[in-house]
Design an enzyme around this catalytic site. Structure first.
Site, short mmCIF file in Angstrom:
data_model
loop_
_atom_site.label_atom_id
_atom_site.label_comp_id
_atom_site.label_asym_id
_atom_site.label_seq_id
_atom_site.Cartn_x
_atom_site.Cartn_y
_atom_site.Cartn_z
N ASP A 355 44.09 41.23 50.26
CA ASP A 355 44.34 41.63 48.88
C ASP A 355 45.44 40.72 48.34
OD1 ASP A 355 44.98 42.75 46.47
OD2 ASP A 355 45.47 44.73 47.26
N CYS A 401 43.39 27.74 35.48
CA CYS A 401 42.31 27.61 34.50
C CYS A 401 42.63 28.38 33.22
CB CYS A 401 40.98 28.07 35.09
SG CYS A 401 40.97 29.79 35.63
#
Length: 445
Positions: A355, A401
């Site tokens: 995680d 991004c």
């Protein structure tokens, strides 16, 4: 300079006023910005320096939106869009702007965001990493839409801000061999008796050939499969069917998996339809090379690669002997990364599923971290950066991004004792407002 605004919820008022406005700049999403009655007006399709006739379509307390009706005085940077579907398709939103101006705008947007929201100077601004402005995408997902009345299935991309499918005959940013497939592929799909069961269509250009993946909601008949094999043989592509459980059936190609490589395929990365890869092969090569250069991992160093995917950065970082630990939140990509490392003969790379919003410093496999690379999705890596102070890597490369996420996360990184040394635009998506970027942070003292 790009402008950034956070719109607060407010009741919209539809207006029909027609105005003549002077566009002063672009916002970070590529819309033109003008001013009227003390408000900012966003105009899609308008460019800086232009005088335009518009119709107000939405008005809120601090800003308004307008529809472009006519360009009264055009910018010298305006060009005719190459794609015949530009005015309808939602894929490319900056084709009307000269490519050099596109890149200048994106670089300015990146630096302005970091300076404003991270409250720091951007350090050395590196040259933009770029390549071809057209036909650069090695992968694309096309949507389908079945018309119940005509029994016709449309193949194309979603319209801007809509779920409607714009039927296309070609794509100016898709690799030419893939773009050339579209008309025959659309015709063939309409011959299938089970065409109503078709979902999206994924086209991929890999180093070992072109692949067509058809998402199906129920099994196709043997006759339909035979038609698909005939198409595959005619166009020299490999066709796969993918069901709702993401399981793939090869109709030809004997189970061959697509791959791309680095350094004359000394490092080779296989991938599956569900795996993320960078769509611009040439720019990805340049980006990975720059990341390796910036980090310069030594044989006695340990490098942590978060959001590692199938090993796009991990494997090249390990090529000269550094120990690399790749961590990914998707189990299937962890398994693929392990296979890729083994096939490339890299035995000092290990991959773990975890995680990435949790504190990784307590993981037994982590240990000392000398250098670090992160390549998160658009949401960024805010949670992951909270434990940076515990890891204390000497250098950190952040591949982003989403410049807004980078700016937000940069503030967290700087507060933990780092300084921003380098930043640069990576033009992964020419003809669109989307931008990739890279930043190098170094631990002070």
């Amino acid at each position: 300079m790009a402008q950034f605004f956070k719109a607060k919820p407010n009741t919209s008022k539809q207006l029909s006023s027609k105005l003549s406005l002077k566009v002063t700049q672009l916002d970070h999403l590529g819309a033109g910005i003008a001013h009227h009655d003390g408000k900012i007006v966003f105009i899609n399709g308008a460019l800086p320096g232009e005088t335009v006739s518009v119709q107000l379509t939405e008005q809120k307390k601090k800003f308004a939106r307008a529809k472009l009706l006519k360009i009264d005085k055009a910018s010298a940077q305006r060009v005719s869009p190459l794609c015949p579907h530009f005015d309808k398709c939602g894929g490319c939103d900056l084709q009307h702007l000269d490519i050099d101006a596109q890149r200048k705008h994106k670089a300015s947007t990146l630096v302005d965001l970091v300076n404003k929201f991270a409250q720091t100077q951007a350090g050395e601004v590196c040259d933009t990493l770029s390549d071809n402005a057209w036909h650069y995408r090695r992968r694309a997902r096309l949507a389908t839409w079945f018309d119940k009345n005509t029994k016709h299935i449309s193949l194309g991309f979603r319209a801007s801000s809509s779920s409607d499918v714009v039927e296309i005959q070609s794509c100016a940013v898709l690799a030419e061999p893939l773009s050339a497939l579209i008309p025959d592929l659309a015709f063939m799909l309409n011959q299938l008796s089970g065409k109503k069961a078709l979902g999206h269509v994924e086209l991929t250009q890999a180093d070992n050939g072109n692949f067509v993946v058809l998402r199906v909601t129920k099994a196709l008949s043997d006759k339909d499969k035979a038609r698909l094999v005939e198409f595959a043989n005619k166009h020299q592509v490999i066709v796969l069917l993918q069901d709702d459980d993401a399981q793939c059936e090869h109709l030809n190609g004997a189970g061959e998996q697509p791959y791309y490589g680095f350094d004359d395929n000394q490092v080779k990365l296989n991938f599956s339809p569900g795996n993320f890869i960078q769509v611009n092969a040439q720019v990805n090569q340049a980006m990975v090379s720059q990341a390796v250069e910036w980090l310069s991992p030594k044989a006695d160093e340990r490098v942590l690669d978060l959001f590692c995917g199938i090993g796009n950065f991990s494997l090249p970082l390990a090529k000269d002997g550094a120990e690399v630990i790749g961590v990914e939140g998707v189990q299937a990509m962890v398994e693929q990364a392990r296979i890729n490392a083994k096939q490339s003969g890299l035995d000092k790379v290990s991959f773990y599923h975890a995680d990435l919003s949790a504190d990784l410093s307590k993981e037994p496999w982590l240990g000392k971290v000398d250098k670090m690379l992160i390549d998160p999705a658009r949401a960024g890596a805010y949670e992951s950066m909270q434990s940076l102070k515990k890891l204390k890597p000497k250098a950190l490369v952040y591949v982003s991004c989403n410049p807004a996420s980078l700016a937000r996360d940069s503030e967290v990184i700087l507060k933990q004792g780092y300084q921003l040394k380098k930043i640069g635009l990576v033009d992964m998506f020419p003809q669109t407002h989307h931008l990739e970027s890279m930043a190098l942070f170094e631990l002070k003292n």
